[in-house]
Design a protein around this motif. Structure first.
Motif, short mmCIF file in Angstrom:
data_model
loop_
_atom_site.label_atom_id
_atom_site.label_comp_id
_atom_site.label_asym_id
_atom_site.label_seq_id
_atom_site.Cartn_x
_atom_site.Cartn_y
_atom_site.Cartn_z
N SER A 160 -99.36 71.72 89.85
CA SER A 160 -99.14 71.25 91.22
C SER A 160 -97.87 70.41 91.29
O SER A 160 -97.79 69.34 90.68
CB SER A 160 -100.34 70.41 91.68
N SER A 161 -96.87 70.90 92.02
CA SER A 161 -95.60 70.16 92.12
C SER A 161 -95.80 68.81 92.81
O SER A 161 -95.16 67.82 92.43
CB SER A 161 -94.56 70.99 92.86
N ASP A 162 -96.69 68.75 93.80
CA ASP A 162 -96.96 67.48 94.49
C ASP A 162 -97.54 66.45 93.53
O ASP A 162 -97.17 65.27 93.55
CB ASP A 162 -97.92 67.69 95.67
N PHE A 163 -98.47 66.90 92.70
CA PHE A 163 -99.13 65.99 91.76
C PHE A 163 -98.14 65.53 90.69
O PHE A 163 -98.11 64.35 90.31
CB PHE A 163 -100.33 66.69 91.13
N ILE A 164 -97.32 66.46 90.18
CA ILE A 164 -96.32 66.10 89.17
C ILE A 164 -95.33 65.10 89.76
O ILE A 164 -94.97 64.11 89.10
CB ILE A 164 -95.58 67.37 88.68
N GLU A 165 -94.89 65.34 91.00
CA GLU A 165 -93.96 64.42 91.65
C GLU A 165 -94.55 63.02 91.73
O GLU A 165 -93.88 62.02 91.42
CB GLU A 165 -93.63 64.94 93.05
N LEU A 166 -95.81 62.92 92.13
CA LEU A 166 -96.48 61.63 92.26
C LEU A 166 -96.59 60.93 90.89
O LEU A 166 -96.34 59.72 90.78
CB LEU A 166 -97.87 61.83 92.87
N CYS A 167 -96.92 61.70 89.86
CA CYS A 167 -97.03 61.13 88.52
C CYS A 167 -95.68 60.61 88.03
O CYS A 167 -95.59 59.54 87.41
CB CYS A 167 -97.56 62.17 87.55
#
Length: 491
Positions: A160-167
């Motif tokens: 998930s690009s959104d999850f990776i970005e948040l991390c």
């Protein structure tokens, strides 16, 4: 900020070679002094529409925090559990709630448990809570997040690009605020994990990666413990690839990675490697592209990229390794000087604070390169350069230093500087109250008179001696003032 090497200049009775040697010593100090301050910061990702709809943030007490954690941990429906975490996330936007949260026994353990659950919505909601905590300025909050960092690192290899970005943004925030976090993450492989992320096709992930990496590169231990390992990965090559001008260039990504490159260059760990990888030619082409952009648009955000690009180029040009790979550098033509002056005019109108950045690069280009000095003269850019003198004392010193670089190259260059507006401009700068400006003006006059003796007579006819008289009592200028008087009066 850069600082000129302070030393008494004693030109009385000295020859041209000694004058050149003194200039070379001071110039070397000037060119190598600009290891600019860092930009430590924290980023916060929020859904603006959701924030506006939720209204004012309320401070949560212990009972409310525990209730939301219980609902999120033991609720019967996923939507209900997610809603509890959303409410907790809202409350954690307030510093007082953050302090209460980290004091509660078991609160972080519960949140980490939700972060590692097998339900994507709960994972994302828990990650948002951690992200909110990571934005805290309080060191104890970052320390409290330590148990979550290894999981955040693991999730960088997710889908998930959104999850990776948040991390990535959360890790970036925690890295900058806590040495303990860095000590934990480095052995766990944060550098290889970040290196893997640079292959992502998602612009948002790349921008977040650039941010996290820039935070890591600003750690006090970076030159010894972090940058060498980064240079051993494909990260430098990929950073330079992402800085190449063209339709695929993302301004946001380019800004982040140009700052990363700046911090690596400032460490001076292995700048020869960056030069070998083509850093100078990539940055030079990007400089040309930026000059083209300012001619087509009024984009005021351009300075965000221009500043680190100028600093990277300037610092790389101080490396002796540049001379060894001169054939690989595609900078030796008038286009670079022309592009730099286009940017200087843009800065003058839109962002005067960046003028020293452009002038410092111009100084480093002209210091040891007759070809760049020739380009500046061939393009008739002396007068536009002189027009920058009234902007500020810092700008004045840099303008005069560039002109000294040109004059120092010998009689042929001084013939191109004079006659013209140079002498009247120098008479004006002698009236400045700033001693450093006056000192640099006197040095330029000294060079001009050595190589162009008729300029000394013109100076005499334009009331130059009266201008010198004003400074004869200033200790740091006495030698230079005396030498100029002797030159003007006796040749």
């Amino acid at each position: 900020m850069w600082r000129r090497h302070q030393g008494r200049f004693r030109p009385v009775g000295c020859g041209i070679e000694e004058l050149r040697r003194n200039r070379r010593e001071r110039e070397a100090a000037l060119r190598k002094a600009r290891r600019e301050q860092q930009l430590v910061s924290r980023r916060l990702l929020r859904d603006n529409a959701l924030e506006e709809a939720s209204g004012v943030v309320e401070i949560l007490g212990e009972a409310e925090i525990l209730q939301f954690l219980r609902l999120a941990h033991r609720g019967t429906e996923e939507k209900e559990r997610e809603k509890a975490l959303v409410s907790l996330h809202r409350g954690l936007q307030h510093p007082e709630t953050q302090q209460t949260f980290i004091r509660l026994e078991g609160s972080m353990r519960t949140l980490v448990g939700l972060l590692t659950s097998n339900q994507a919505l709960l994972q994302l909601a828990a990650a948002r809570c951690l992200h909110e905590l990571s934005h805290s300025e309080h060191p104890a909050v970052a320390e409290a997040c330590l148990p979550a960092t290894s999981y955040l690192l693991t999730y960088l290899s997710g889908h998930s690009s959104d999850f990776i970005e948040l991390c990535l943004y959360t890790l970036g925030n925690l890295i900058v605020g806590s040495e303990a976090v860095r000590k934990q993450l480095l052995p766990q492989g944060i550098v290889p994990a970040l290196a893997a992320c640079i292959q992502s096709p998602h612009v948002s992930v790349l921008e977040a990666l650039g941010y996290a990496l820039s935070q890591l590169l600003q750690a006090k231990e970076a030159p010894e413990k972090i940058i060498p390992s980064i240079l051993d990965t494909p990260l430098p090559q990929h950073m330079l690839r992402l800085l190449q001008p063209g339709p695929k260039l993302s301004p946001g990504v380019a800004v982040e990675f140009s700052w990363c490159l700046h911090y690596i260059i400032c460490s001076q760990v292995n700048n020869a490697l960056l030069i070998t990888l083509g850093a100078l030619s990539t940055l030079g082409l990007l400089l040309l592209d930026l000059a083209g952009v300012v001619q087509r648009t009024e984009d005021t955000g351009l300075e965000l990229l221009a500043c680190p690009v100028l600093r990277c180029l300037s610092n790389l040009l101080t490396e002796t390794a540049v001379e060894a790979v001169e054939g690989q550098i595609q900078l030796g033509d008038e286009r670079v000087v022309a592009a730099l002056f286009i940017l200087l005019q843009f800065f003058l109108q839109k962002q005067p604070s960046l003028l020293p950045e452009g002038l410092w690069l111009l100084n480093n280009l002209t210091a040891n390169s007759p070809s760049f000095c020739t380009s500046l003269l061939s393009l008739d850019l002396t007068e536009p350069l002189l027009q920058l003198l009234p902007v500020s004392n810092v700008v004045s010193v840099l303008v005069l230093t560039v002109l000294c670089n040109i004059a120092e190259k010998g009689p042929a260059y001084c013939q191109r500087l004079w006659p013209g507006p140079l002498l009247p401009s120098l008479l004006n700068t002698l009236a400045f109250s700033d001693t450093e400006v006056v000192d640099q003006s006197l040095e330029l006059l000294q060079l001009l008179f050595l190589y162009q003796p008729e300029a000394a007579q013109a100076f005499l006819h334009q009331s130059g001696l009266q201008a010198l008289e004003k400074h004869k009592e200033e200790v740091q200028l006495q030698d230079r003032v005396h030498a100029l008087r002797e030159t003007v009066l006796h040749g």
